[in-house]
Design a protein around this motif. Sequence first.
Motif, PDB file in Angstrom:
ATOM      1  N   VAL A  97       0.836  -1.207   0.000  1.00 57.06           N
ATOM      2  CA  VAL A  97       0.000   0.000   0.000  1.00 57.06           C
ATOM      3  C   VAL A  97       0.867   1.252   0.000  1.00 57.06           C
ATOM      4  CG1 VAL A  97      -1.643   1.346   1.370  1.00 57.06           C
ATOM      5  CG2 VAL A  97      -1.978  -1.118   1.078  1.00 57.06           C
ATOM      6  N   LEU A  98       1.897   1.262   0.834  1.00 61.76           N
ATOM      7  CA  LEU A  98       2.778   2.430   0.909  1.00 61.76           C
ATOM      8  C   LEU A  98       3.474   2.693  -0.422  1.00 61.76           C
ATOM      9  CD1 LEU A  98       4.327   1.956   4.464  1.00 61.76           C
ATOM     10  CD2 LEU A  98       2.652   3.674   3.754  1.00 61.76           C
ATOM     11  N   ALA A  99       3.806   1.618  -1.151  1.00 62.26           N
ATOM     12  CA  ALA A  99       4.440   1.779  -2.461  1.00 62.26           C
ATOM     13  C   ALA A  99       3.486   2.452  -3.441  1.00 62.26           C
ATOM     14  CB  ALA A  99       4.892   0.424  -2.994  1.00 62.26           C
ATOM     15  N   ILE A 100       2.217   2.043  -3.418  1.00 61.89           N
ATOM     16  CA  ILE A 100       1.216   2.660  -4.294  1.00 61.89           C
ATOM     17  C   ILE A 100       1.033   4.135  -3.928  1.00 61.89           C
ATOM     18  CG2 ILE A 100      -1.211   2.655  -4.975  1.00 61.89           C
ATOM     19  CD1 ILE A 100       0.325   0.332  -6.157  1.00 61.89           C
ATOM     20  N   LEU A 101       1.066   4.409  -2.611  1.00 64.31           N
ATOM     21  CA  LEU A 101       0.852   5.781  -2.141  1.00 64.31           C
ATOM     22  C   LEU A 101       2.100   6.640  -2.256  1.00 64.31           C
ATOM     23  CD1 LEU A 101      -1.191   5.039   1.136  1.00 64.31           C
ATOM     24  CD2 LEU A 101      -2.096   5.730  -1.099  1.00 64.31           C
ATOM     25  N   GLY A 102       3.219   6.027  -2.570  1.00 61.63           N
ATOM     26  CA  GLY A 102       4.464   6.773  -2.600  1.00 61.63           C
ATOM     27  C   GLY A 102       4.851   7.262  -1.218  1.00 61.63           C
ATOM     28  N   ASN A 103       4.523   6.444  -0.198  1.00 64.39           N
ATOM     29  CA  ASN A 103       4.777   6.766   1.216  1.00 64.39           C
ATOM     30  C   ASN A 103       4.068   8.043   1.673  1.00 64.39           C
ATOM     31  OD1 ASN A 103       6.459   4.566   2.013  1.00 64.39           O
ATOM     32  ND2 ASN A 103       8.107   5.480   0.790  1.00 64.39           N
ATOM     33  N   ASP A 104       3.067   8.465   0.899  1.00 68.95           N
ATOM     34  CA  ASP A 104       2.254   9.629   1.276  1.00 68.95           C
ATOM     35  C   ASP A 104       0.858   9.147   1.647  1.00 68.95           C
ATOM     36  OD1 ASP A 104       0.894  11.966   1.610  1.00 68.95           O
ATOM     37  OD2 ASP A 104       1.084  12.642  -0.478  1.00 68.95           O
ATOM     38  N   LEU A 105       0.565   9.089   2.959  1.00 68.62           N
ATOM     39  CA  LEU A 105      -0.717   8.558   3.419  1.00 68.62           C
ATOM     40  C   LEU A 105      -1.894   9.434   3.018  1.00 68.62           C
ATOM     41  CD1 LEU A 105       0.271   7.277   6.977  1.00 68.62           C
ATOM     42  CD2 LEU A 105      -0.206   5.919   4.942  1.00 68.62           C
ATOM     43  N   TYR A 106      -1.615  10.620   2.513  1.00 71.00           N
ATOM     44  CA  TYR A 106      -2.700  11.516   2.089  1.00 71.00           C
ATOM     45  C   TYR A 106      -2.743  11.659   0.567  1.00 71.00           C
ATOM     46  CZ  TYR A 106      -2.946  12.448   7.021  1.00 71.00           C
ATOM     47  OH  TYR A 106      -3.085  12.293   8.379  1.00 71.00           O
ATOM     48  N   ASN A 107      -2.192  10.662  -0.124  1.00 70.42           N
ATOM     49  CA  ASN A 107      -2.242  10.594  -1.574  1.00 70.42           C
ATOM     50  C   ASN A 107      -3.614  10.046  -1.977  1.00 70.42           C
ATOM     51  OD1 ASN A 107      -2.051   9.960  -4.287  1.00 70.42           O
ATOM     52  ND2 ASN A 107      -0.106   8.861  -4.117  1.00 70.42           N
ATOM     53  N   MET A 108      -4.562  10.941  -2.202  1.00 68.94           N
ATOM     54  CA  MET A 108      -5.947  10.540  -2.462  1.00 68.94           C
ATOM     55  C   MET A 108      -6.076   9.740  -3.755  1.00 68.94           C
ATOM     56  SD  MET A 108      -7.406  11.525   0.195  1.00 68.94           S
ATOM     57  CE  MET A 108      -6.949  12.577   1.576  1.00 68.94           C
ATOM     58  N   ASP A 109      -5.289  10.123  -4.782  1.00 71.41           N
ATOM     59  CA  ASP A 109      -5.338   9.361  -6.031  1.00 71.41           C
ATOM     60  C   ASP A 109      -4.850   7.930  -5.817  1.00 71.41           C
ATOM     61  OD1 ASP A 109      -6.307  11.537  -7.448  1.00 71.41           O
ATOM     62  OD2 ASP A 109      -4.298  12.290  -7.893  1.00 71.41           O
ATOM     63  N   GLY A 110      -3.837   7.788  -4.943  1.00 73.48           N
ATOM     64  CA  GLY A 110      -3.336   6.455  -4.626  1.00 73.48           C
ATOM     65  C   GLY A 110      -4.374   5.621  -3.903  1.00 73.48           C
TER      66      GLY A 110
END
Length: 442
Positions: A96-109
Motif C-alpha cells: 500500500v505504501l508503495a502505491i501511495l508513494g509513502n504519502d498517506l494523504y495521496n488521495m489518487d493512490g
Amino acid sequence: MIKSRNRCRHWRSRERFLLLLLTLAIFLNRFEVGMAQTEIEAKITKGAVKYIEALDIAVVDFSPAESEYAQRITEVVRQDLDFSLYFRVAEIDSFVLAILGNDLYNMDGWYQLGVHYLLEGSVRTEEEKLKVEINLVDAIRKKVIKSFRFEAKAESYRALAHSIADEVVLNFTGQKGIFSSKIAYVHWKDGEKEIYICDYDGRNPHPVTNDRSINISPTWSPDGGKLVYTSYKNRNPDLWVTDLSASKNEVLASYQGLNSAPAFSPDGKYLAATLTRDGNPEIYLLTPQGEIVRRLTYGRAIDSSPTWSPNSQEIAFTSDRSGYPQIYVMDTEGANLRRLTYTGDITDSPCWSPRGDRIAFVLRGGGRLDIHTMDVTGENMSRLTNQGSNENPRWSPDGLHIVFGSNRTGKYEVYSMHWDGSSQRRITGEGENYNPSWSPRF
C-alpha cells in the motif's frame, strides 16, 4: 418590434438558465453533504443482514506518531470498524505504501487501491486528559465530509476509541455503533457464581455482584441502566435487580418456588419470566417492579426461556409440550400460539434478533449443543458452531453479532461471532464464564 420581442425572449431565457444554475448549485451542495450517508444506505439494509456490502476505509495512524495514546486509539478504532461488518479496513503495508508513494494523504493512490474513505486524527494530552480531533475524508472527492472532537481521561482511552468508532458508524448508517456496549455474564470460580460485566470485546471485566452465592441468567433493561438476574442469595431462586449507576442490589420478585429466565420487553413495559408459584414452570408477564400482570402459559409442560420480538408484541419460548423441548411463539396475551421447530432433538435458549429477521437458538445433535439460527417462521435453519458444546446465544444490539458460551477448550468461556458464524473468538478468561447477555447501545 420583432427584434425587441426576440431580445426579451433572450433575456427571459437567460434568467431561467441562471436560475437553473443557481438551483443546481444549491442541490449539489446539499447532495455532497449527504453523500456519505446516502451511499452507504444504498449498500446497507436495515433488514436482512445478508445483503450488507462493506465500504472500504483506511484508518491513518493518528498523530503525533510518537504518542503511545495515539497509537493505542488508532488500533482500537481499526479493530472496532473491522468488527462492525460495515467496513473493510485497509491494511497499510509495504504494498500500500508503495502505491501511495509513502504519502498517506495521496488521495489518487487510495482511489487506485479502491479505498473510498480515510479516517485521520490527532491526539493531545492535557492535564491527564486526552483531546482528540478526527476527520472523515472522502478520498474520491478529496474533501473532509465530517469532523469530530472527543475528550476523556487518559485512563479511558479505550472507551474514547470506541466512541470514535460509534460516531463513524452513526455517520454512515444513521445508528450508533455497538462498540460502547457491554456484555454481562456469569463468572464461576471456587464454587461461586457472580455476575460480571466487560466491554463488547472482553476488555475491562469487573464484578456486579459479590454475594458469595449463585447468580445466573443476567438480562439488561432496555436503557442499559439495570441488570435483572436470578440469585440464590436468600436461599431461594429469586429475581434480583441491580441499578448500575448506584451499584444497588435488591429483590425484584420472590414468589414461592423458582423465579428465573427474566427478559425485558424492548419497550421496557414488561418483564417475562418463568415462575413455579403454581407448581409447574410457566411463563408470566411481570411489571418492571416485579408484580404479576398475567400468566401466559398453562399445562403440564415446562415452559421457559422467553425472548421478545423487537416490536414487543410476541414472545418466543421453549416448551416440552410435544414430548421434548421445542421452540414456540405466542403473543403477549398467551394466545396465537405457533410452533417453530420440529427437530428430532432438544431445542432451547431462543433469542430474537433486534432486526426481527432471525431467531438464534441451541440444538442438540450428536451428543453436543450447537448454536443455530432460523427465520421467524422456523424455516431456513443454519448451524453456526461445530466445536464443543455451545449455549445461550444472545444478539448484539445491531443484530450483526452473537455472544455465547462454549466449552471447546475444556472449560466454559464467552465467545463472540458474526451473524453467520464467522470470526468466532474467545473474549473472556480466568475461571469459567458463560450465560452472556449483550447490553443495548450506550
